[in-house]
Design a protein around this motif. Sequence first.
Motif, PDB file in Angstrom:
ATOM      1  N   LEU A 194     -31.369  21.033  60.832  1.00 40.23           N
ATOM      2  CA  LEU A 194     -30.284  22.063  61.027  1.00 40.23           C
ATOM      3  C   LEU A 194     -28.679  21.944  61.458  1.00 40.23           C
ATOM      4  O   LEU A 194     -28.055  23.191  60.673  1.00 40.23           O
ATOM      5  CB  LEU A 194     -30.678  23.142  62.258  1.00 40.23           C
ATOM      6  N   VAL A 195     -28.311  20.743  61.458  1.00 43.80           N
ATOM      7  CA  VAL A 195     -26.915  20.559  61.714  1.00 43.80           C
ATOM      8  C   VAL A 195     -26.521  19.558  60.461  1.00 43.80           C
ATOM      9  O   VAL A 195     -24.912  20.503  60.234  1.00 43.80           O
ATOM     10  CB  VAL A 195     -26.724  19.564  62.846  1.00 43.80           C
ATOM     11  N   PRO A 204     -18.680  16.348  53.411  1.00 47.13           N
ATOM     12  CA  PRO A 204     -19.448  15.355  53.085  1.00 47.13           C
ATOM     13  C   PRO A 204     -18.804  14.104  53.684  1.00 47.13           C
ATOM     14  O   PRO A 204     -19.937  13.074  53.949  1.00 47.13           O
ATOM     15  CB  PRO A 204     -19.659  15.763  51.911  1.00 47.13           C
ATOM     16  N   HIS A 205     -17.958  13.989  53.505  1.00 48.30           N
ATOM     17  CA  HIS A 205     -17.281  12.785  53.990  1.00 48.30           C
ATOM     18  C   HIS A 205     -17.549  12.771  55.493  1.00 48.30           C
ATOM     19  O   HIS A 205     -17.259  11.464  55.906  1.00 48.30           O
ATOM     20  CB  HIS A 205     -15.947  12.435  53.877  1.00 48.30           C
ATOM     21  N   MET A 206     -18.132  13.311  56.371  1.00 50.05           N
ATOM     22  CA  MET A 206     -18.283  13.073  57.566  1.00 50.05           C
ATOM     23  C   MET A 206     -19.974  13.049  57.478  1.00 50.05           C
ATOM     24  O   MET A 206     -20.572  12.328  58.376  1.00 50.05           O
ATOM     25  CB  MET A 206     -17.894  14.567  58.614  1.00 50.05           C
ATOM     26  N   VAL A 207     -20.876  14.229  57.277  1.00 51.77           N
ATOM     27  CA  VAL A 207     -21.682  13.916  56.908  1.00 51.77           C
ATOM     28  C   VAL A 207     -22.346  12.918  56.901  1.00 51.77           C
ATOM     29  O   VAL A 207     -23.229  12.113  57.463  1.00 51.77           O
ATOM     30  CB  VAL A 207     -22.753  15.336  56.300  1.00 51.77           C
ATOM     31  N   PRO A 225     -25.767  13.294  46.235  1.00 52.73           N
ATOM     32  CA  PRO A 225     -24.556  12.756  45.960  1.00 52.73           C
ATOM     33  C   PRO A 225     -23.089  12.984  46.619  1.00 52.73           C
ATOM     34  O   PRO A 225     -22.523  11.339  46.557  1.00 52.73           O
ATOM     35  CB  PRO A 225     -24.412  12.316  44.103  1.00 52.73           C
ATOM     36  N   ALA A 226     -23.066  13.879  47.299  1.00 57.32           N
ATOM     37  CA  ALA A 226     -21.404  13.579  48.015  1.00 57.32           C
ATOM     38  C   ALA A 226     -21.668  13.190  49.413  1.00 57.32           C
ATOM     39  O   ALA A 226     -20.544  13.140  50.056  1.00 57.32           O
ATOM     40  CB  ALA A 226     -21.123  14.830  47.900  1.00 57.32           C
ATOM     41  N   THR A 227     -22.563  12.597  49.928  1.00 54.65           N
ATOM     42  CA  THR A 227     -22.990  12.576  51.066  1.00 54.65           C
ATOM     43  C   THR A 227     -23.738  10.885  51.217  1.00 54.65           C
ATOM     44  O   THR A 227     -24.466  10.436  51.949  1.00 54.65           O
ATOM     45  CB  THR A 227     -24.183  13.066  51.560  1.00 54.65           C
TER      46      THR A 227
END
Length: 258
Positions: A194-195, A204-207, A225-227
């Motif tokens: 959910l988060v 994406p750079h935080m996740v 790919p972004a994460t």
Amino acid sequence: MSTATSTPPPVETIRFSDTPAAERIKITTLPATWIALIVAFGANTLLGVITATDIVRVAGRDGPIPIGGLGTLMLVPVYVFIAITVFAAGSEYRGGQVRVSLAAVPDRKRLFAAKLTVSTAFSLIASIPAVLPGHVLQHAAAIRAGELRAGDVVAGFIAVLTVYLLLGIIGHGFAVVAKTVVTPLAVLFIMPVLVSPPFQSALPHMVKFLPHEAALSLLRMPVDPATALRPVAGLLVLAAWAALSASAAWKAFVHEDG
């Protein structure tokens, strides 16, 4: 007239090895330990069979996706398995049972070290039967067909065990800080579902630095790919989360009231 003074009998001291032994007995007698192990074993084995036979696929943007390509789904059993370390750490806070442990071992540092060490060691050992059958079933056909080398499968197996170990430490520390078993299990299970998804596109750079995404990167199964991180970076991020969780638990247990 002299009066004799009676000397109280010596109190039997608790040996250093008694504390880990008591923790081992506690973990192995908790029903949650064996339920988590059996469910994780069953889920991993089932996923291994489904992946090997390719009898189930999930609709995706570019067509049907094999189950083995869905990292989050393949990692679901670990969130059942970490109940072992969560219950080992958090179950004693129900009804004030932790006070009994502290009465027997007043040295909080020693008690915490024993709890974390035994919990981690038991979790690592238990993860082998929980993961191995499913992992072998998943890759056996590819090995026979020459598509995978046995060394790559062994390396993948070690990576999975590492994920189970580090997420288990995170769960243990979280349970000590929260002083309950419900919150850690709920948060660690809900976050990937959910988060993370709503923020994958926006942040994406935080996740990618969250524990679940780091674990998927370590296993070379990022959702997007972004994460994605390099496997070594995923390992370092997940290890950092484990160290942070254990440190927070140490501070909460050693320096605060039980």
